[in-house]
Design a protein around this motif. Structure first.
Motif, mmCIF file in Angstrom:
data_model
loop_
_atom_site.group_PDB
_atom_site.id
_atom_site.type_symbol
_atom_site.label_atom_id
_atom_site.label_comp_id
_atom_site.label_asym_id
_atom_site.label_seq_id
_atom_site.Cartn_x
_atom_site.Cartn_y
_atom_site.Cartn_z
ATOM 1 N N ALA A 227 0.841 -1.204 0.000
ATOM 2 C CA ALA A 227 0.000 0.000 0.000
ATOM 3 C C ALA A 227 0.875 1.252 0.000
ATOM 4 N N PHE A 228 2.029 1.144 0.651
ATOM 5 C CA PHE A 228 2.954 2.277 0.604
ATOM 6 C C PHE A 228 3.545 2.390 -0.808
ATOM 7 N N GLY A 229 3.736 1.259 -1.468
ATOM 8 C CA GLY A 229 4.152 1.263 -2.874
ATOM 9 C C GLY A 229 3.130 2.000 -3.732
ATOM 10 N N VAL A 230 1.846 1.776 -3.448
ATOM 11 C CA VAL A 230 0.783 2.476 -4.172
ATOM 12 C C VAL A 230 0.901 3.987 -3.930
ATOM 13 N N HIS A 231 1.176 4.343 -2.685
ATOM 14 C CA HIS A 231 1.311 5.767 -2.341
ATOM 15 C C HIS A 231 2.487 6.407 -3.108
ATOM 16 N N LEU A 232 3.613 5.723 -3.124
ATOM 17 C CA LEU A 232 4.783 6.220 -3.869
ATOM 18 C C LEU A 232 4.434 6.396 -5.348
ATOM 19 N N ALA A 233 3.772 5.388 -5.898
ATOM 20 C CA ALA A 233 3.426 5.402 -7.324
ATOM 21 C C ALA A 233 2.449 6.535 -7.637
ATOM 22 N N HIS A 234 1.466 6.700 -6.781
ATOM 23 C CA HIS A 234 0.442 7.739 -6.954
ATOM 24 C C HIS A 234 1.096 9.125 -7.048
ATOM 25 N N ASP A 235 1.974 9.410 -6.077
ATOM 26 C CA ASP A 235 2.599 10.734 -6.055
ATOM 27 C C ASP A 235 3.543 10.927 -7.241
ATOM 28 N N TRP A 236 4.190 9.837 -7.647
ATOM 29 C CA TRP A 236 5.107 9.919 -8.791
ATOM 30 C C TRP A 236 4.351 10.169 -10.103
ATOM 31 N N LEU A 237 3.200 9.490 -10.252
ATOM 32 C CA LEU A 237 2.395 9.679 -11.469
ATOM 33 C C LEU A 237 1.949 11.139 -11.598
ATOM 34 N N ILE A 238 1.609 11.744 -10.464
ATOM 35 C CA ILE A 238 1.198 13.151 -10.497
ATOM 36 C C ILE A 238 2.371 14.024 -10.938
ATOM 37 N N LYS A 239 3.502 13.842 -10.254
ATOM 38 C CA LYS A 239 4.661 14.718 -10.491
ATOM 39 C C LYS A 239 5.179 14.596 -11.922
ATOM 40 N N GLU A 240 5.258 13.378 -12.418
ATOM 41 C CA GLU A 240 5.850 13.169 -13.746
ATOM 42 C C GLU A 240 4.795 13.167 -14.850
ATOM 43 N N ALA A 241 3.542 13.338 -14.478
ATOM 44 C CA ALA A 241 2.439 13.289 -15.441
ATOM 45 C C ALA A 241 2.507 12.030 -16.307
ATOM 46 N N LYS A 242 2.755 10.885 -15.655
ATOM 47 C CA LYS A 242 2.810 9.602 -16.361
ATOM 48 C C LYS A 242 1.467 8.872 -16.217
ATOM 49 N N LYS A 243 1.291 7.847 -17.078
ATOM 50 C CA LYS A 243 -0.019 7.212 -17.179
ATOM 51 C C LYS A 243 -0.207 5.977 -16.295
ATOM 52 N N TYR A 244 0.748 5.052 -16.341
ATOM 53 C CA TYR A 244 0.546 3.764 -15.652
ATOM 54 C C TYR A 244 1.666 3.425 -14.682
ATOM 55 N N ALA A 245 1.283 2.955 -13.508
ATOM 56 C CA ALA A 245 2.257 2.342 -12.593
ATOM 57 C C ALA A 245 1.699 1.008 -12.129
ATOM 58 N N LEU A 246 2.564 0.029 -12.063
ATOM 59 C CA LEU A 246 2.153 -1.315 -11.656
ATOM 60 C C LEU A 246 2.818 -1.649 -10.326
ATOM 61 N N ILE A 247 2.010 -2.119 -9.372
ATOM 62 C CA ILE A 247 2.568 -2.517 -8.077
ATOM 63 C C ILE A 247 2.601 -4.045 -8.046
ATOM 64 N N VAL A 248 3.807 -4.582 -7.946
ATOM 65 C CA VAL A 248 4.004 -6.024 -7.991
ATOM 66 C C VAL A 248 4.436 -6.492 -6.602
ATOM 67 N N ASN A 249 3.555 -7.248 -5.967
ATOM 68 C CA ASN A 249 3.760 -7.658 -4.585
ATOM 69 C C ASN A 249 3.899 -9.166 -4.552
ATOM 70 N N SER A 250 5.138 -9.601 -4.348
ATOM 71 C CA SER A 250 5.395 -11.027 -4.404
ATOM 72 C C SER A 250 5.716 -11.529 -3.004
ATOM 73 N N GLY A 251 5.018 -12.569 -2.581
ATOM 74 C CA GLY A 251 5.171 -12.987 -1.187
ATOM 75 C C GLY A 251 5.617 -14.417 -1.031
#
Lengths: 391, 305
Positions: B266-290
């Protein structure tokens, strides 16, 4: 969309399978008695008299796990027996549990405190999510696996979650229910809350003192219409309504008027498109604590406009099996529909003064049972209602 | 799309109420501590004293989300892998030391997984749908799938959140149950979700949980193909895996910042969310392998890009 039930399985103090449970229900035979384990011996409990090793042998369990997982495997396997795996069907498993592998962890933890060499490997079994993975493995289900942990409404919420995933088209078939074994942790926990009855619990009785704990598991198989066309299974009943609402009143106690319970029952009726008078039997949460039974009774009077249908708490047979109770009592609800019977509430003599409601006191045969409402209320104000209907 | 109207994270990073959580990131070290806000702003002092770290941080994050949307949530869906460990351990100690006497019930009451969502409903005076999912490292995915369902069923705003807390005992489980070199930490992230467009226009596009993944890259391809998206359209991957077969510059290891807890994706999602805004990018994928080869895939999309 209709949600069809095509399998059920149960293990509780009153029986190791559906047939044995049914037989005890008809014979009005409780299984609550003085506990057999070191931590249950001071209390009246609904204990299953089979050790973990005996469970593995008798039910041919190939997967290892906590007692919670083993009990879950027994009931889920019974529900899923004669079901096959189909490539075309997305099959999942959703189980509710509140203790998970605590039965193993609490022993390891105590041993370490006592200076014994710890075996940390044992903690693999601890997480609640792991118990469901182990049950799924035993059944050969490798698709969607989820665990719900909302205390005493866990199984009811797992059943609801499964129905919603079928409704939305994400799953075709899902094994749903719940499991909890007796642990020192929960026994001492409920003792600390001082809501035990030292004698047999008396749900909905004016002199009720508290609950008896129990252990067990109950599971159903839910299918969509598309799934039925492939599996060709016989339909036992339909799940026609469900709801989950929050009491938002207190961490453990129910609100005096049963606000959350009222919301939950009303929403479930609305979803099932049923009027209150169409409910033929209510399998109550009915823990026999002074607080729950009064609050639930008041909620009945509100929801059913004073004309409360026949109701009972079968916890007087099994004890309160916590996260499993919604699963076990769902099986009882289906048995009621299938056999046109209403199961009694044992140990009842005097109605609660404030409400005057009298539960079913003896087995009622030849009753027309089309719709059954089943309540499960959990700590933290998690109130859930399921409605089962005749096919 | 399930739009994110607010994210609130309390972690070992300075993440709470930051405009861009990426700005102040430092790599996690053994001595990193949970960076907590002033909880008195969120919880009455009398209750605060009784609450364990997981409950304090979850309530504070949930309240931030409620404040951001102002109207009541119509559903609350919480994920936790291991639940309220502080109170669980406390009660285990109590039952093994005070045999026969009157026990204090507080630790027991606050030890159940649904204490988190239950307390939030109490604090927000919220009577709506309330659910707690616990599926090891896939707990966020389960709570998210439920939240998406709630939105599809017509619920307006849904509160989605995860929380997990570290206790010293977990360090004893290394290297047998937990990875040897991991830094065990605590963290929470809550989201205000709705099908209504948010200001950022960023939201959850899809989520997939796989109990037994065969090959991570193959499963990612399958997931994207179903969504009719090519892997080269993904601008960044946030993961806890070091060995993914993608160009280094597009992969960020979130666990290097969050530390190890089983809902840290979920923190990965938070990082991705803020990065997408700043860089005006379209897609981020969060890959959680356990552990046990389980795999969680979450796709975030920015409608503005």
């Amino acid at each position: 969309m209709d949600i069809f039930i095509t399998g059920y399985g149960v293990i509780s103090a009153i029986g190791k399978n559906v047939e044995e449970n049914f037989s005890s229900l008809i014979q009005e035979k409780t299984a609550i008695k003085q506990g057999l384990k070191s931590f249950t011996s001071k209390f009246k409990v609904g204990e299953i008299g089979l050790s973990n090793d005996a469970l593995k042998v008798e039910f041919d369990l190939k997967t290892d796990g906590s007692r919670t997982a083993l009990l879950g495997m027994v009931a889920a396997k019974e529900a899923f027996k004669n079901h096959s795996h189909f490539e075309a069907l997305r099959t999942g498993l959703i189980s509710g549990t509140s203790v998970g592998g605590m039965d193993i962890s609490e022993v390891e933890y105590r041993n370490e405190m006592a200076g014994e060499k710890p075996n940390y490997k044992k903690y693999f079994h601890h997480p609640s999510g792991t118990t469901s993975e182990q049950i799924a493995l035993e059944l050969g289900i490798t698709g969607f696996v989820n665990t719900i942990s909302t205390a005493c409404s866990s199984a009811a919420n797992a059943i609801m979650m499964g129905a919603r995933l079928i409704q939305s088209g994400q799953l075709d078939r899902v094994v749903v229910g719940g499991t909890d074994c007796l642990t020192q942790f929960t026994i001492y926990g409920f003792r600390s809350l001082m809501i035990f009855d030292d004698e047999w619990c008396k749900p909905f009785d004016n002199s009720r003192k508290g609950l008896n704990l129990g252990e067990g598991a109950g599971f159903l198989v839910l299918e969509s219409k598309k799934s039925l066309e492939i599996t060709g299974k016989e339909v036992l009943a339909k799940l026609s309504g469900w709801s989950n609402a929050s009491d938002a009143y207190h961490q453990t106690a129910s609100s005096p008027d049963g606000d959350g319970a009222i919301l939950s029952m009303k929403q479930a009726l609305k979803q099932a498109r049923l009027e209150p008078h169409e409910i033929n039997y209510v399998n109550a949460h009915g823990t026999a604590t002074p607080n729950n039974d009064l609050s639930e009774s008041k909620a009945f009077i509100n929801v059913f406009n004073g004309k409360v249908p026949p109701f009972s708490s079968t916890k007087s047979y099994t004890g309160h099996t916590l996260a499993a109770s919604g699963g076990i009592e769902s099986v009882f609800a289906i048995l009621s529909i299938q056999n046109s019977m209403l199961f009694p509430n044992l140990n009842h003599t005097t109605p609660i003064e404030e409400t005057g409601l009298i539960p079913i006191k003896n087995i009622q045969k030849n009753s027309e049972v089309t719709h059954v409402l089943s309540n499960s209320f959990g700590f933290g104000g998690n109130n859930s209602t399921l409605i089962f209907s005749k096919i | 799309m399930y739009y994110i109207h607010k994210i609130a994270s309390i972690t070992h990073q300075d993440s709470f109420n930051q405009t861009d959580v990426n700005d102040s990131l430092v790599e996690i070290t053994e001595d990193a501590v949970l960076i907590s806000p002033d909880y008195k702003k969120y919880i009455l002092p009398a209750s605060l004293r009784r609450l364990s770290p997981i409950l304090r941080m979850a309530v504070a994050a949930a309240k931030e989300c409620q404040e951001a949307i102002t109207i009541p949530f119509e559903a609350i869906s919480v994920g936790t892998a291991l639940g309220c460990l502080t109170d669980t351990e406390k009660f285990l100690n109590v039952i093994n030391t005070v045999e026969g006497e009157i026990l204090s019930p507080t630790a027991f009451i606050q030890s159940t997984h649904n204490t988190i969502s239950g307390l939030i409903s109490l604090e927000l005076k919220n009577h709506s749908y309330n659910m707690t999912h616990t599926q090891n490292n896939l707990s966020l995915e389960m709570a998210l799938i439920d939240s998406m369902l709630c939105c599809d069923e017509g619920k307006d705003f849904v509160l989605l959140g995860v929380a997990d807390e570290a206790i010293d005992f977990l360090n004893k489980l290394k290297p047998i149950v937990l990875p040897e070199n991991s830094i065990v930490t605590s963290g929470t992230t809550f989201f205000a979700l709705s099908k209504k467009k948010s200001k950022s226009e960023i939201g959850f596009k899809a989520c997939r949980s796989i109990i037994k993944a065969k090959d991570i890259e193959v499963d990612i391809d399958l997931f994207l193909r179903e969504l009719k998206i090519e892997i080269n359209e993904i601008d960044r991957i946030y993961t806890n895996q070091n060995s993914l077969d993608y160009p280094k510059e597009m992969v960020v290891n979130y666990e290097a910042y969050s530390g190890l807890y089983f809902t840290a994706n979920a923190f990965g999602v938070h990082l991705a969310h803020d990065w997408l805004i700043k860089e005006a990018k379209k897609y981020a994928l969060i890959v959680n392998s356990g552990c046990n080869n389980s795999l969680g895939l979450i796709l975030l999309k920015n409608d503005k890009a």
